[in-house]
Design an enzyme around this catalytic site. Structure first.
Site, short mmCIF file in Angstrom:
data_model
loop_
_atom_site.label_atom_id
_atom_site.label_comp_id
_atom_site.label_asym_id
_atom_site.label_seq_id
_atom_site.Cartn_x
_atom_site.Cartn_y
_atom_site.Cartn_z
N GLU A 184 0.82 -1.23 0.00
CA GLU A 184 0.00 0.00 0.00
C GLU A 184 0.85 1.27 0.00
O GLU A 184 0.52 2.25 0.68
CB GLU A 184 -0.96 -0.02 1.20
CG GLU A 184 -1.96 -1.16 1.14
CD GLU A 184 -2.90 -1.20 2.32
OE1 GLU A 184 -3.04 -0.17 2.99
OE2 GLU A 184 -3.50 -2.26 2.56
N GLY A 185 1.92 1.25 -0.77
CA GLY A 185 2.82 2.38 -0.85
C GLY A 185 4.09 2.10 -0.06
O GLY A 185 4.06 2.05 1.17
#
Length: 642
Positions: free
Chosen positions: A426-427
């Site tokens: 997620e990043g």
């Protein structure tokens, strides 16, 4: 209608940045504690008194947590999931019956309607038994179909899909591709309009968490611009068993071995236009907005991991004796335990504060959620690493091996493996640094961005100069002095007041450093990624210090372990201040320029002589697998959980 053969589009660095910028939520309609912090304004009033959940939310949340705890204690075998690298169907079925798939879905659609606070506590509980199981529930609800539908779906879409998602259907989010990671401008999967009522999807998606077992998918695909179609990256809800969808491979990882993550191919998959979420071209904005709160599930799992690290280090370090006393009494080990205890307290404070702020919906928490993800993933990894060190050889030994020779089966090495992905999920940490840095300097770019934009005309630059002059004439003097210089400021926090005064002073110092860097590098500032990363890390420490102090004060006023909480907050803040001092020192005294020269040499092959004397066990396959369009030539490994 047949989709054209399409490779990832060739884009320049500037074009890629423009795509990301266009997808970014640019307006600030609500206050943001973290945004103000980066601007040198310590808005304690935005987080203190600590926001609290409503009584009914507490009742509903605690009732579900009690059921979930009983389920995890009696029907979840984390060791089996690790051993077999698969979550048993009956475990997932039991969670469905419990309503766990619908924790965040409104009761009118059959969900439980839990708040973000209790949803995160549920994920921490499940994740402590099996991180893979926690990841399944998180991917389903935090970034899967329910959240984008809640934020952007039509009423018809909500009526059609949310009842299924609350009780029976597992969802997945499909954005990443074999040659597309954090650069969505190169997205190759296409969604070609087929008349007015459908699109045809073609492409391959990689690392599709839950994709192996998903019933419903959120798919990001590029719609070609044409007459009547704006085009651009667009979001669709897709039935997982649609003709033309093949799960070609179930991926295996160093950790999260039960994760149902795969490679999914779309070949001539027909999707009704009614399943499009939002207008064409809004897919990235939908994804980023979904992640504003969706990212909070990951630090929640990290907070749970920190609690477990504390429990095991406490029990083991009191039991294990060396040189006549428990190892906890040796300072070399004791400092590690102190770090784990203080950081576990602070990380839970960060997650609970950000979650409750999300529930209140009074503040814009996009930066707070990003900071929680960044800080949680990095600090949980450090806590797990310290736990392995405290355990010594037993920390490196598997739980099964420990049990086989008669010792307690403590899966410390598994935790280290399971947590490692959180710095990428997620990043990645590097992307989070850049994302947060962009938001942190937003106010500066809003008034002075045209000055450093090479595409702007001289007249635009002149107007921007006038705006910037007025802004900085008001802003800069406020960075000189503040409450942090008043000995009696924040006195209601007792001994923690000194740390809040430090946060106030340091936020102004951080803002001054950012302004100086922008003045020095101007348009080249975006290339100074190491510098920006340190700026963000300082902000993360200040946010965590603020959250820890506010939580400690809340516990003191409610009579729940207030003295102990103040002690933990004090320890954490003192540890954090040392880290902040080091980061400030490295803003201007570092090896960044030399590092770039070394990288140039590495890429030019100047140091290949250093690689001599070893053998590379890797095979000679391609670095990135080719994904030519067309029907799948592999067996479909998708499986439906009853």
């Amino acid at each position: 209608m047949s989709a054209p053969t399409q490779r990832p589009p060739k884009v320049t660095e500037r074009e890629a940045r423009q795509v990301a910028e266009a997808a970014r939520q640019q307006d600030w309609h609500k206050p943001s504690f973290a945004k103000e912090l980066f601007l040198g304004r310590f808005r304690l009033d935005l987080i203190h008194p600590h926001p609290m959940p409503a009584d009914e939310d507490v009742r509903r949340g605690e009732a579900f947590l009690a059921k979930l705890r009983a389920f995890c204690e009696t029907r979840v075998d984390g060791a089996r999931i690790e051993r077999e690298a698969r979550i048993p169907d009956e475990t997932v079925t039991g969670l469905k019956e419990l309503g766990a798939l619908g924790m965040k879905i409104d009761p009118k659609y059959g969900g439980l309607g839990l708040t973000q606070l209790y949803y995160n506590r549920a994920l921490a509980l499940v994740g402590s038994v099996s991180p893979a199981l926690g990841a399944l529930l998180s991917a389903h609800q935090s970034i899967g179909v329910p959240q984008p539908l809640k934020l952007f779906g039509t009423q018809e879409q909500k009526d059609a899909f949310l009842p299924r998602l609350a009780r029976s259907d597992i969802s997945a989010f499909l954005l990443t591709e074999p040659d597309v990671g954090s650069d969505p401008a190169r997205l190759a999967t296409t969604a070609v309009p087929d008349g007015d009522d459908a699109y045809v999807l073609d492409g391959v998606k990689l690392w599709t968490t839950n994709g192996v077992v998903a019933d419903l998918l959120v798919v990001m695909a590029r719609v070609p611009a044409s007459e009547g179609h704006r085009g651009g990256i667009t979001a669709f809800v897709v039935e997982g068993d649609s003709p033309g969808i093949t799960v070609e491979h179930r991926n295996a990882f160093m950790g999260l071995r039960g994760l149902e993550n795969g490679v999914t191919r779309f070949h001539q998959v027909r999707v009704p236009a009614a399943n499009r979420i939002g207008p064409e071209g809004s897919g990235l904005k939908i994804a980023l907005t979904t992640l504003n709160t969706g990212r909070l599930s990951l630090p929640a799992a990290c907070a749970g991991a920190g609690k477990w690290c504390l429990k095991i280090s406490r029990e083991w370090a009191a039991e294990r004796e060396q040189w006549g006393k428990p190892v906890a009494r040796h300072e070399a080990v004791g400092t590690k335990i102190s770090f784990i205890a203080a950081t576990a307290f602070a990380l839970e404070a960060v997650v609970d504060l950000a979650s409750q702020m999300a529930d209140e919906d009074r503040n814009d928490i996009r930066i707070e959620a990003a900071l929680a993800k960044l800080y949680g993933s990095e600090m949980a990894w450090r806590m797990a690493d310290e736990l392995v060190q405290i355990r010594g050889g037993r920390g490196y030994e598997t739980a099964d091996s420990l049990a086989a020779r008669g010792e307690r089966a403590v899966p410390a090495e598994q935790l280290l493996r399971d947590l490692r992905i959180n710095r990428i999920f997620e990043g990645s940490t590097e992307i989070m640094h850049l994302l947060i840095a962009r938001e942190a300097v937003d106010a500066h770019l809003a008034v002075a961005g045209d000055i450093i934009d090479p595409d702007k005309a001289l007249a635009d630059k002149a107007k921007a100069g006038a705006r910037a002059g007025g802004f900085y004439a008001r802003w800069l003097p406020r960075l000189v002095a503040g409450q942090g210089q008043l000995p009696g400021a924040y006195a209601e926090f007792g001994e923690l007041a000194t740390h809040l005064r430090y946060v106030e002073r340091t936020s102004r110092k951080l803002a001054r450093s950012t302004f100086y860097a922008m003045s020095r590098w101007q348009g080249k500032m975006e290339l100074k990624q190491a510098f920006l990363g340190r700026i963000v890390d300082i902000g993360a420490e200040l946010f965590a210090m603020s959250a820890a102090c506010v939580r400690a004060e809340l516990l003191r006023t409610t009579g729940e372990h207030g003295r102990e909480a103040h002690q933990l907050a004090d320890a954490f803040c003192r540890q954090a201040r040392l880290r902040v001092a080091e980061l400030f020192g490295r803003l201007w005294d570092n090896t960044d320029d030399l590092d770039r020269k070394v990288v140039d040499g590495v890429l030019a092959g100047s140091y290949t002589w250093l690689e001599e004397g070893i053998l590379d066990p890797s095979d000679d396959g391609p670095w990135i697998a080719g994904t030519p369009p067309g029907p799948s030539e592999r067996e479909n490994v998708h499986r439906k959980i009853p």
